[in-house]
Design an enzyme around this catalytic site. Structure first.
Site, PDB file in Angstrom:
ATOM      1  N   ARG A  50       0.832  -1.199   0.000  1.00  0.00           N
ATOM      2  CA  ARG A  50       0.000   0.000   0.000  1.00  0.00           C
ATOM      3  C   ARG A  50       0.865   1.247   0.000  1.00  0.00           C
ATOM      4  O   ARG A  50       1.826   1.334   0.757  1.00  0.00           O
ATOM      5  CB  ARG A  50      -0.908   0.008   1.234  1.00  0.00           C
ATOM      6  N   ARG A  91       1.917   0.723  10.383  1.00  0.00           N
ATOM      7  CA  ARG A  91       1.513   1.122   9.040  1.00  0.00           C
ATOM      8  C   ARG A  91       2.711   1.046   8.098  1.00  0.00           C
ATOM      9  O   ARG A  91       3.535   1.939   8.065  1.00  0.00           O
ATOM     10  CB  ARG A  91       0.939   2.553   9.081  1.00  0.00           C
ATOM     11  N   GLU A 109      -6.663  -1.501  15.453  1.00  0.00           N
ATOM     12  CA  GLU A 109      -7.228  -2.394  14.443  1.00  0.00           C
ATOM     13  C   GLU A 109      -6.252  -3.488  14.012  1.00  0.00           C
ATOM     14  O   GLU A 109      -5.105  -3.230  13.691  1.00  0.00           O
ATOM     15  CB  GLU A 109      -7.629  -1.572  13.213  1.00  0.00           C
ATOM     16  N   SER A 150     -10.380  -6.511   9.748  1.00  0.00           N
ATOM     17  CA  SER A 150     -11.545  -5.806   9.266  1.00  0.00           C
ATOM     18  C   SER A 150     -12.346  -6.822   8.456  1.00  0.00           C
ATOM     19  O   SER A 150     -11.819  -7.419   7.529  1.00  0.00           O
ATOM     20  CB  SER A 150     -11.075  -4.651   8.383  1.00  0.00           C
ATOM     21  N   ARG A 153       0.851  -6.722  12.455  1.00  0.00           N
ATOM     22  CA  ARG A 153       0.225  -6.170  13.663  1.00  0.00           C
ATOM     23  C   ARG A 153       0.053  -7.235  14.747  1.00  0.00           C
ATOM     24  O   ARG A 153       0.153  -6.931  15.938  1.00  0.00           O
ATOM     25  CB  ARG A 153      -1.127  -5.529  13.306  1.00  0.00           C
TER      26      ARG A 153
END
Length: 428
Positions: free
Chosen positions: A266, A281, A353, A356, A395
Site C-alpha cells: 500500500r 503502518r 485495528e 476488518s 500487527r
RNA sequence: GGAGGGAUGGCUGAGUGGUCGAAAGCACCGGUCUUGAAAACCGGCGUAUCGAGAGGUACCCAGGGUUCGAAUCCCUGUCCCUCCGCCA
C-alpha cells in the site's frame, strides 16, 4: 456497483441511505442523465433496427437487380446513408452511457440498516470485548524498542534498503512472524473449513475494478511501470475474489471459503505523519485473508461466523481485543457492513485495528459478474461476497511482542505458537 | 527468444460474407410412459439491456478496420496449446 435499475427507480430512498455514509447522491443530475439516455438509446436502437432490416433485404434485392442488369449503386447508397445516421446516434448514446457508467461506478455500497450513523472511527460502536489487559509490574516497552534491544527488528536497515515504512526482521522475530502465518492458515483450514490457496501478487486493472479499488482509489496502490497496467495487490481480497469474476458457481458448491496468505502493498498516500513509528503502518505487510462466496440469503449470518473465525485466532493467542461495528462515515466504499477487531497494545494503552471483516452483499459481485445458478429459478444470479483479515501478520506480531514481553526485554512465545517454533518458549 | 495452432452458449462442438443469436450432442427443466426409478419419446432451455406489452438492441476472446451487410475477411492486443531454445 449498485443495481442500476434500483438507482433509476428510487434514487431518493437510495440517496437517504447513502447519506449515512456521508455520500451525496446527485439525484437531479442522475434523473437528467437518465432522461437523455432513454432518448438517445431509443434513437440509436431504432436506427440500428432500420439498418439491420435494410441490410437483410439487400441480399435478395442485389441479386435481383444484378439479374435484371440494373445498377445497384443507389441501393448501396441508401445503406450507406442509414449507416452514417446510425453511427452518429451510437456515438452520442455511447458517450452518455460512459458518463452514466462513470457516475454509477463511483457510488458506494448502501450500508445495512443496522450501521450506526457517524463520521469517523470515534463513532464506531463496541459490540463485545474479550480478555483482560495484562498488568505489568515493570515499565512496558513498545515493539520498536523491544526489537531494537534484541536487534531482531530493524527499521533503519530497511530505510536504507528501500525507504521509510519497511522493516527487516531477523532470527527469532522472523521465525515468530512465519509461525504466525502457519498457525493462522492451519487454524482456518483445519478448524474453520477454509481451503488454502495461493495467488498472484500482481493483478490487472479489471481485477481491481471488480473489488472496487479502481477507479476511485488508484492513489492507494503501487502501479508497476509496465505497459500492461499491472499493480501490486493491496490485499489478497483482490486476486482471491476475482477467482470467480465472470464465472457461474453451481449451488451445491456453495459456500466457497478460501484462506490465503499474501504480502500486501500500500502506498499510504495521504497518511504522512500517521503511525510513522514501528510496524503499524507499512508499505509492505503480510496478511492471512478469509474470503467467502455465499448465497445472498446467507451473507448476514456468514459475516458473524467470519468475524468469529478471526477472533478465534486472538483468543488462541490470548490477546485481549474488542470488536466494533463501523459507523457509516468509517465504512469502506464497497462494504455494506464492517466489523473491526482491535487488539490491545500495552505501549499505547489502547486497542488498535488488527482485522476488518466486511459483507459486500452483491456490490462486488455485480462488478465482477460473479454468479451462482439458483435452482429455484434456474437462472444465474449474483452471489454475495465477504472477506476479513484473519489476521494482519505484522500487527499480530507486534501485539504478541508487546503483550508477551518480560521484564528483561525477552518475549515469551504464546503456547499455541510453540509447536510452530520447534518448541522454543521465548525469544531473546 | 524462434516456429506453428487455437479462443463459438453451463460443457463438448459445427459453422469461411446475407437465409446465424448461431447446427448437433451432453447437462438441465417440464410432460408422456412406469408401482417407483431408469430407458425411450415429446416439448422447453444463452447473457445483458430497453420497453407496460408486442417486441427491439447488443454480445460468437478484446479493441480497431473493410463492407449496404461480419462469428466468418483485414490489423492490433490478450490468453491457451504444441515444438525448439533458454532458465529458477
Amino acid at each position: 456497483m449498485l443495481d442500476p435499475k434500483l438507482v433509476r427507480s428510487e434514487p431518493e430512498s437510495i440517496a437517504e441511505k447513502l447519506a449515512v455514509k456521508g455520500f451525496t447522491l446527485e439525484v437531479e443530475k442522475l434523473k437528467e442523465l437518465e432522461a437523455i439516455r432513454r432518448q438517445l438509446q431509443d434513437k440509436a436502437q431504432s436506427l440500428q433496427a432500420e439498418r439491420n432490416a435494410y441490410a437483410k433485404s439487400m441480399g435478395k434485392a442485389i441479386g435481383e437487380a444484378k439479374a435484371m442488369g440494373e445498377d445497384i449503386t443507389p441501393l448501396k447508397a441508401k445503406g450507406e446513408e442509414l449507416k452514417k445516421a446510425c453511427v452518429l446516434a451510437e456515438e452520442d448514446f455511447g458517450e452518455l452511457q460512459n458518463q452514466l457508467e462513470n457516475y454509477l461506478s463511483g457510488i458506494p455500497n448502501i450500508p445495512d440498516a443496522e450501521v450506526p450513523a457517524g463520521n469517523d472511527e470515534d463513532d464506531n460502536i463496541e459490540i463485545r470485548q474479550w480478555g483482560e489487559p495484562r498488568q505489568f509490574d515493570f515499565e512496558v516497552k513498545d515493539h520498536v524498542d523491544l526489537g531494537a534491544d534484541s536487534g531482531l527488528l530493524d527499521f533503519e536497515t530497511a530505510a536504507k534498503i528501500t525507504g521509510s515504512r519497511f522493516a527487516v526482521m531477523r532470527g527469532g522475530i522472523a521465525r515468530l512472524h512465519r509461525a504466525l502465518v502457519q498457525f493462522m492458515l492451519d487454524t482456518h483450514q483445519l478448524e474453520h473449513g477454509y481451503e488454502e490457496i495461493n495467488v498472484p501478487y500482481v493483478v490487472n486493472r479489471d481485477s481491481l475494478y471488480g473489488t472496487g479499488q479502481l477507479p476511485k482509489f488508484e492513489e492507494d496502490l503501487f502501479k508497476l511501470e509496465d505497459d500492461r497496467g499491472f499493480y501490486l495487490i493491496p490485499t489478497a481480497e483482490v486476486p482471491v475474489t476475482n477467482i470467480y469474476r465472470d464465472e457461474i458457481i453451481e449451488a451445491d458448491q456453495l459456500p466457497v471459503k478460501y484462506t490465503c496468505h499474501t504480502p500486501c502493498f500500500r502506498s499510504e498516500a495521504g497518511s504522512y505523519g500517521k503511525d510513522t513509528r514501528g510496524m503499524i503502518r507499512q508499505h509492505q505487510f503480510e496478511k492471512v485473508e478469509l474470503v467467502q462466496f455465499v448465497k445472498p440469503q446467507d451473507s448476514t449470518e456468514v459475516l458473524e461466523q467470519l468475524v468469529g473465525h478471526a477472533e478465534a485466532i486472538l483468543q488462541k493467542l490470548e490477546l485481549p481485543y474488542k470488536t466494533v461495528i463501523l459507523c457509516g462515515g468509517d465504512l469502506g466504499f464497497s462494504s455494506a457492513r464492517t466489523y473491526d477487531i482491535e487488539v490491545w497494545l500495552p505501549s499505547q494503552q489502547r486497542y488498535r485495528e488488527i482485522s476488518s471483516c466486511s459483507n459486500f452483499r452483491d456490490f462486488q459481485a455485480r462488478r465482477l459478474k460473479a454468479r451462482w445458478r439458483n435452482p429455484e429459478t434456474g437462472k444465474p444470479e449474483l452471489l454475495h461476497t465477504l472477506n476479513g483479515s484473519g489476521l494482519a501478520i505484522g500487527r499480530t506480531l507486534l501485539a504478541v511482542m508487546e503483550n508477551y514481553q518480560q521484564a528483561d526485554g525477552s518475549i515469551k512465545i504464546p503456547d499455541v505458537l510453540q509447536p510452530y517454533m520447534g518448541g522454543q518458549t521465548q525469544i531473546g
